[in-house]
Design an enzyme around this catalytic site. Structure first.
Site, PDB file in Angstrom:
ATOM      1  N   HIS A   1    -107.499   8.467 -76.816  1.00  0.00           N
ATOM      2  CA  HIS A   1    -106.062   8.553 -77.169  1.00  0.00           C
ATOM      3  C   HIS A   1    -105.868   6.205 -77.299  1.00  0.00           C
ATOM      4  O   HIS A   1    -104.607   6.430 -77.071  1.00  0.00           O
ATOM      5  CB  HIS A   1    -105.397   9.315 -75.964  1.00  0.00           C
TER       6      HIS A   1
ATOM      7  N   ASP B   1    -101.039  -0.660 -76.433  1.00  0.00           N
ATOM      8  CA  ASP B   1    -101.215   1.200 -76.210  1.00  0.00           C
ATOM      9  C   ASP B   1    -101.614   1.091 -77.687  1.00  0.00           C
ATOM     10  O   ASP B   1    -101.542   0.961 -79.400  1.00  0.00           O
ATOM     11  CB  ASP B   1     -99.722   1.345 -76.696  1.00  0.00           C
TER      12      ASP B   1
HETATM   13  P1  ADQ Z   1     -98.758   7.981 -73.209  1.00  0.00           P
HETATM   14  O1  ADQ Z   1     -99.781   7.064 -72.422  1.00  0.00           O
HETATM   15  O2  ADQ Z   1     -98.720   9.116 -71.831  1.00  0.00           O
HETATM   16  O3  ADQ Z   1     -99.933   8.610 -74.241  1.00  0.00           O
HETATM   17  P2  ADQ Z   1     -97.441   7.771 -74.925  1.00  0.00           P
HETATM   18  O4  ADQ Z   1     -97.776   7.879 -76.300  1.00  0.00           O
HETATM   19  O5  ADQ Z   1     -95.759   7.084 -75.262  1.00  0.00           O
HETATM   20  O6  ADQ Z   1     -97.401   7.640 -74.145  1.00  0.00           O
HETATM   21  O7  ADQ Z   1     -96.554   8.878 -74.949  1.00  0.00           O
HETATM   22  C1  ADQ Z   1     -95.553   9.557 -73.621  1.00  0.00           C
HETATM   23  C2  ADQ Z   1     -94.742  10.408 -73.948  1.00  0.00           C
HETATM   24  O8  ADQ Z   1     -93.877  10.878 -72.754  1.00  0.00           O
HETATM   25  C3  ADQ Z   1     -93.220  10.783 -75.055  1.00  0.00           C
HETATM   26  O9  ADQ Z   1     -93.775  11.962 -75.835  1.00  0.00           O
HETATM   27  C4  ADQ Z   1     -92.445  10.432 -74.635  1.00  0.00           C
HETATM   28  O10 ADQ Z   1     -90.756  11.519 -74.770  1.00  0.00           O
HETATM   29  C5  ADQ Z   1     -92.556  11.467 -72.463  1.00  0.00           C
HETATM   30  N1  ADQ Z   1     -91.674  10.501 -71.380  1.00  0.00           N
HETATM   31  C6  ADQ Z   1     -91.361   9.874 -71.444  1.00  0.00           C
HETATM   32  N2  ADQ Z   1     -90.835   9.358 -70.631  1.00  0.00           N
HETATM   33  C7  ADQ Z   1     -90.243  10.611 -70.236  1.00  0.00           C
HETATM   34  C8  ADQ Z   1     -89.395  11.297 -69.644  1.00  0.00           C
HETATM   35  N3  ADQ Z   1     -88.385  10.142 -69.153  1.00  0.00           N
HETATM   36  N4  ADQ Z   1     -89.270  12.314 -69.612  1.00  0.00           N
HETATM   37  C9  ADQ Z   1     -89.739  13.562 -70.355  1.00  0.00           C
HETATM   38  N5  ADQ Z   1     -90.164  13.095 -71.320  1.00  0.00           N
HETATM   39  C10 ADQ Z   1     -90.965  11.428 -71.299  1.00  0.00           C
HETATM   40  C11 ADQ Z   1    -101.125   8.219 -74.338  1.00  0.00           C
HETATM   41  C12 ADQ Z   1    -101.571   6.906 -75.061  1.00  0.00           C
HETATM   42  C13 ADQ Z   1    -100.628   6.147 -76.437  1.00  0.00           C
HETATM   43  C14 ADQ Z   1    -100.898   7.845 -77.021  1.00  0.00           C
HETATM   44  C15 ADQ Z   1    -100.851   9.199 -76.733  1.00  0.00           C
HETATM   45  C16 ADQ Z   1    -100.695   9.982 -77.423  1.00  0.00           C
HETATM   46  O11 ADQ Z   1    -101.176   5.740 -73.498  1.00  0.00           O
HETATM   47  O12 ADQ Z   1    -101.080   5.135 -76.365  1.00  0.00           O
HETATM   48  O13 ADQ Z   1     -99.668   7.470 -78.318  1.00  0.00           O
HETATM   49  O14 ADQ Z   1    -101.601   9.050 -75.520  1.00  0.00           O
HETATM   50  O15 ADQ Z   1    -102.345   9.745 -78.094  1.00  0.00           O
END
Ligand code: ADQ
Length: 481
Positions: free
Chosen positions: A160, A378
């Protein structure tokens, strides 16, 4: 002939939830659908520690036709495997932060042990024709451990987070062991082509492998498929969240905050909302983003009194020093910025560390004129896709996206691309986004919408499973031809 619809067995550090109550991310949405359709097992850590750790009782809960099976870890396992190796060694390394990566042989050993024990504990749950799909940097050795334990079926893996350049990855003492272990899988999925290329280059330059064609690499007697499968979101579902009453309440709350600048005759500057939504992680470029906003207020002072930047940044891995330090620095920088620019009726930067439901977040995205997604690195970044899915088609917001986010490949058709390290560039992009005419906003958004609604979580999952199902499996013990 093999079972025409084999079960899916998913392995990930955290398991579920299977039903989406408005909380689930891309991994959960994609996997839940496929697991429910095919039946199978979702295996991982319970989230609990106990004295017996990985050797203790497994807990299984059958939901619909899926066995949700978890095991505990001991405190030592959690420390060595999760905090030290996964999050102090691998996470910073793969995000190009060698300066933050710490390597030590104790956590290396515990990480391997935990992978071994998870594989041994999973074995009794596996059937001959299962498709086993292992997720993320917690389980690099799981595939080779399953093979050693005698599993002969198809094995897939998805990373991921980014796979960094070989020059960086090779700094990891176990880099060769890890890539050799990855070769036990039949299909290795990455978020982007860049990640795949980095992996293939490592196989060639460090392990003497060769690239057979676009998707296949051979090292010794192992041939594996290495391919990008960009993860998506449940776009339809997200768009529905965005028009739910809960989203509406949050949207309205923010819109009234941005409206109250006008007097009773409707005069005064319209306030414009910029949002950022990220786990509080050094890979997300939050500090650089704050500097960019400060530069916007310095260089384009017409935004003073009218631009509001709301950063939602739930705390993450706060047990680790690097994260605690980041929090201090963000709070100091936000305080400094507000101290310098705020007026009696305007606070330019608001940072909150609380979580929101996905419906509430969708409302926040919809209220925003601009969304800043400016990670320093990312794997994908799902916030960028969620922001697009949540927009009002009649008045869509603008996405500012880092050139270092995996999501750029699909969203460059409509976002404003920035180099997050370049403060002037970020400030200029914000100014451009805040002043962008409606027609241009619509045109850009429509292009991105198409991409987000095509490359969904469901499609990500299906295309990976299709590839795994059709992949030819060479048992690990087979000698070279
Ligand atoms: P993450 O590093 O966690 O995931 P991301 O893809 O941005 O990063 O996902 C974060 C998730 O958390 C989003 O769905 C967002 O809506 C949710 N989120 C953020 N802040 C929040 C809050 N305050 N309350 C509720 N929800 C919140 C890892 C990798 C990424 C990759 C994903 C999926 O680092 O690059 O995109 O896995 O493969």
């Amino acid at each position: 002939m093999a079972d025409s619809n084999p079960r899916l067995v998913a392995v990930s550090n955290r398991v579920g939830p299977l039903s989406d109550e408005g909380q689930a991310g891309g991994l959960v949405v994609g996997l839940s659908d496929a697991l429910k359709r095919r039946g199978g097992v979702w295996f991982g850590w319970s989230g609990e520690t106990s004295k017996e750790g990985t050797q203790g009782e497994a807990k299984t809960e059958v939901q619909e036709n899926v066995e949700m099976t978890t095991i505990d870890m001991s405190q030592e396992e959690l420390q060595g495997f999760y905090y030290d190796y996964a999050n102090r060694s691998l996470w910073p390394l793969l995000h190009y932060r060698l300066d933050l990566a710490e390597f030590d042989r104790v956590s290396d050993k515990v990480y391997r042990q935990v992978n071994h024990r998870f594989a041994v504990r999973l074995m009794p749950h596996l059937k001959e024709n299962d498709l086993v799909w292992v997720h993320d940097y917690h389980f690099f050795y799981m595939g080779s451990e399953l093979r050693q334990a005698g599993y002969k079926g198809r094995l897939g893996y998805f990373l991921h987070i980014p796979f960094c350049a070989p020059e960086v990855f090779s700094a990891l003492p176990a880099s060769h062991d890890i890539v050799r272990a990855l070769l036990a899988y039949d299909v290795i999925g990455f978020q982007t082509d860049t990640d795949r290329c980095n992996f293939v280059s490592f196989c060639i330059s460090e392990l003497g492998g060769e690239k057979l064609d676009e998707d296949r690499v051979r090292v010794g007697d192992r041939t594996v498929i290495a391919k990008p499968f960009p993860i998506g979101i449940d776009a339809e579902g997200y768009a529905r969240f965005a028009v739910s009453p809960e989203a509406g309440e949050h949207e309205e709350m923010l819109l009234s905050m941005t409206r109250d600048r006008r007097n009773s005759d409707g005069e005064g500057a319209e306030r414009k909302l910029i949002v950022g939504v990220d786990r509080m992680d050094y890979s997300k470029g939050l500090l650089e983003r704050f500097y960019g906003f400060e530069r916007l207020l310095e260089d384009y002072p017409e935004n003073c009194g009218s631009a509001i930047f709301l950063q939602v940044a739930p705390l993450s891995r706060s047990e680790l020093d690097a994260y605690a330090e980041l929090r201090d620095e963000l709070e100091r920088t936000a305080g400094h910025l507000n101290g310098r620019f705020a007026t009696l009726d305007w606070t330019p930067l608001q940072m909150m560390t609380r979580g929101f439901t996905r419906k509430a977040l969708a409302g926040i995205y919809r209220a925003a004129r601009v969304c800043l997604v400016t990670p320093l690195r990312d794997g994908m970044n799902l916030v960028a896709k969620e922001f697009v899915a949540a927009q009002d088609p009649e008045d869509p917001g603008v996405l500012i996206l880092s050139r270092f986010a995996g999501a750029l490949d699909e969203l460059k058709c409509g976002c404003i691309v920035v180099n997050p390290y370049n403060t002037d560039d970020v400030a200029a992009a914000m100014q451009r986004a805040l002043t962008m005419p409606l027609e241009e906003r619509k045109r850009r958004w429509e292009a991105m919408r198409e991409a987000v609604f095509t490359g969904t979580a469901q499609r990500w999952c299906q295309s990976f499973i299709d590839m795994l199902e059709t992949s030819h499996h060479e048992p690990a013990a087979q000698t070279s031809s």
